[in-house]
Design a protein around this motif. Structure first.
Motif, PDB file in Angstrom:
ATOM      1  N   HIS A 169      -9.826  -2.044  -6.737  1.00 50.41           N
ATOM      2  CA  HIS A 169      -9.960  -0.809  -7.509  1.00 50.41           C
ATOM      3  C   HIS A 169     -11.380  -0.297  -7.327  1.00 50.41           C
ATOM      4  O   HIS A 169     -12.353  -1.055  -7.474  1.00 50.41           O
ATOM      5  CB  HIS A 169      -9.690  -1.070  -8.993  1.00 50.41           C
ATOM      6  CG  HIS A 169      -9.712   0.172  -9.830  1.00 50.41           C
ATOM      7  ND1 HIS A 169      -8.730   1.139  -9.742  1.00 50.41           N
ATOM      8  CD2 HIS A 169     -10.599   0.612 -10.759  1.00 50.41           C
ATOM      9  CE1 HIS A 169      -9.013   2.116 -10.585  1.00 50.41           C
ATOM     10  NE2 HIS A 169     -10.139   1.826 -11.210  1.00 50.41           N
ATOM     11  N   ASN A 220      -5.716  -6.990  -6.573  1.00 54.53           N
ATOM     12  CA  ASN A 220      -5.805  -5.549  -6.330  1.00 54.53           C
ATOM     13  C   ASN A 220      -7.257  -5.158  -6.129  1.00 54.53           C
ATOM     14  O   ASN A 220      -8.166  -5.761  -6.709  1.00 54.53           O
ATOM     15  CB  ASN A 220      -5.239  -4.788  -7.541  1.00 54.53           C
ATOM     16  CG  ASN A 220      -5.374  -3.285  -7.395  1.00 54.53           C
ATOM     17  OD1 ASN A 220      -4.872  -2.695  -6.452  1.00 54.53           O
ATOM     18  ND2 ASN A 220      -6.072  -2.657  -8.342  1.00 54.53           N
ATOM     19  N   ILE A 258      -3.889  -9.261 -10.711  1.00 54.27           N
ATOM     20  CA  ILE A 258      -2.941  -8.287 -11.241  1.00 54.27           C
ATOM     21  C   ILE A 258      -2.158  -8.907 -12.391  1.00 54.27           C
ATOM     22  O   ILE A 258      -1.666 -10.030 -12.282  1.00 54.27           O
ATOM     23  CB  ILE A 258      -1.972  -7.815 -10.139  1.00 54.27           C
ATOM     24  CG1 ILE A 258      -2.729  -7.012  -9.069  1.00 54.27           C
ATOM     25  CG2 ILE A 258      -0.835  -6.977 -10.729  1.00 54.27           C
ATOM     26  CD1 ILE A 258      -1.863  -6.581  -7.905  1.00 54.27           C
ATOM     27  N   SER A 303      -2.711  -5.779  -3.243  1.00 56.81           N
ATOM     28  CA  SER A 303      -2.445  -4.360  -3.455  1.00 56.81           C
ATOM     29  C   SER A 303      -3.652  -3.530  -3.020  1.00 56.81           C
ATOM     30  O   SER A 303      -4.779  -3.780  -3.441  1.00 56.81           O
ATOM     31  CB  SER A 303      -2.144  -4.104  -4.939  1.00 56.81           C
ATOM     32  OG  SER A 303      -2.230  -2.724  -5.240  1.00 56.81           O
ATOM     33  N   THR A 333       0.842  -1.187   0.000  1.00 53.31           N
ATOM     34  CA  THR A 333       0.000   0.000   0.000  1.00 53.31           C
ATOM     35  C   THR A 333       0.880   1.241   0.000  1.00 53.31           C
ATOM     36  O   THR A 333       2.082   1.160  -0.259  1.00 53.31           O
ATOM     37  CB  THR A 333      -0.951  -0.032   1.208  1.00 53.31           C
ATOM     38  OG1 THR A 333      -1.892   1.034   1.101  1.00 53.31           O
ATOM     39  CG2 THR A 333      -0.204   0.084   2.529  1.00 53.31           C
ATOM     40  N   ASP A 369      -4.925  -2.104 -13.937  1.00 53.29           N
ATOM     41  CA  ASP A 369      -6.332  -2.458 -13.704  1.00 53.29           C
ATOM     42  C   ASP A 369      -6.883  -3.367 -14.806  1.00 53.29           C
ATOM     43  O   ASP A 369      -8.023  -3.206 -15.244  1.00 53.29           O
ATOM     44  CB  ASP A 369      -7.194  -1.185 -13.595  1.00 53.29           C
ATOM     45  CG  ASP A 369      -6.708  -0.250 -12.503  1.00 53.29           C
ATOM     46  OD1 ASP A 369      -6.225  -0.741 -11.476  1.00 53.29           O
ATOM     47  OD2 ASP A 369      -6.806   0.979 -12.677  1.00 53.29           O
TER      48      ASP A 369
END
Length: 268
Positions: free
Chosen positions: A155, A153, A186, A132, A14, A191
């Motif tokens: 998002h 991740n 990821i 992430s 992070t 993204d």
């Protein structure tokens, strides 16, 4: 999928953000049923390689002087409260690294995720999954391939739409009635990996961008816990993150910010 009864080994990557990222971790530590699985939280400088002067100029351009001043006061308050929080054991006042310490998790400050020493450290820890949360570094393949269960991740947009930076800003800017929260695998593109879990959250009329980000960060902690359990059980039915149906946005310009305010939206 993990063998039945075997605990996972997780690390989070992070950035050092006292305003919003901390909301995610405060909630995640509160609700996650297996805290000993979290072997470390890797904290990087905010916005990657930008200097403090560059970061200040960027934030002034985004918030304007008035709201930037208010955010500056919040920053000073957060720093002071962290000191007081350590004295009086008030976890709600602690910064991210101290919050990790209270919950028995190592907090490590690492900016070069791809240095051989760091990669070896992750290898020796036997990490199963890397997560992430607003990590400012684009993962290279050597890091992506390191944990056997991969890297994921979170998002804050309904991928493949609104890839890139400041997704909550852009969703409000385009008049969306809901904002998305997506947890995805990821890969080497931003993204872009397969979608594991996706949720929609209603926008509250009159809600500031600041309040929306904090609310969705806390909700995101719950969805991340759900996604980790899916990975653990091997119950993922990934959804294609189709580039041809997506959109990408970079950091807002002064013109974008001006229009955002004209539409009646507030930052704070």
């Amino acid at each position: 999928m993990m063998p039945r009864g075997q605990r996972m080994k997780l690390i989070f990557i992070t950035q050092d953000d006292p305003f919003y990222v901390r909301c995610f971790f405060e909630e995640f530590f509160r609700i996650y049923p297996f805290p000993k699985e979290i072997k470390a939280v890797i904290i990087q400088r905010p916005m990657g390689k930008k200097s403090m002067a560059q970061l200040i100029r960027l934030m002034v351009g985004f918030y304007g002087w008035k709201d930037f001043g208010r955010m500056g006061l919040r920053y000073v308050r957060a720093k002071n409260l962290n000191f007081v929080g350590k004295l009086f054991s008030r976890t709600e006042w602690l910064n991210l690294s101290e919050l990790c310490r209270v919950h028995g998790t190592r907090a490590l400050y690492k900016d070069d995720l791809h240095h051989p020493d760091f990669l070896n450290e992750i290898r020796e820890m036997g990490i199963d999954l890397i997560i992430s949360v607003a990590a400012p570094t684009l993962f290279r393949q050597e890091l992506i391939d390191l944990p056997p269960l991969g890297c994921i991740n979170i998002h804050h947009a309904p991928l493949p739409k609104y890839k890139g930076m400041m997704p909550n800003f852009w969703q409000l800017y385009h008049g969306e009635k809901t904002v998305g929260i997506t947890i995805h695998k990821i890969n080497r593109r931003i993204d872009d990996g397969e979608i594991i879990l996706q949720k929609e959250v209603a926008v509250i009329h009159g809600e500031s961008l600041d309040a929306l980000i904090k609310r969705t960060k806390r909700l995101g902690a719950h969805y991340m816990a759900e996604a980790i359990e899916m990975v653990r059980r091997g119950g993922i039915q990934p959804i294609e993150n189709r580039t041809d149906q997506g959109s990408y946005f970079s950091f807002p310009t002064k013109q974008d910010v001006h229009k955002f305010r004209q539409m009646g939206h507030r930052f704070l």
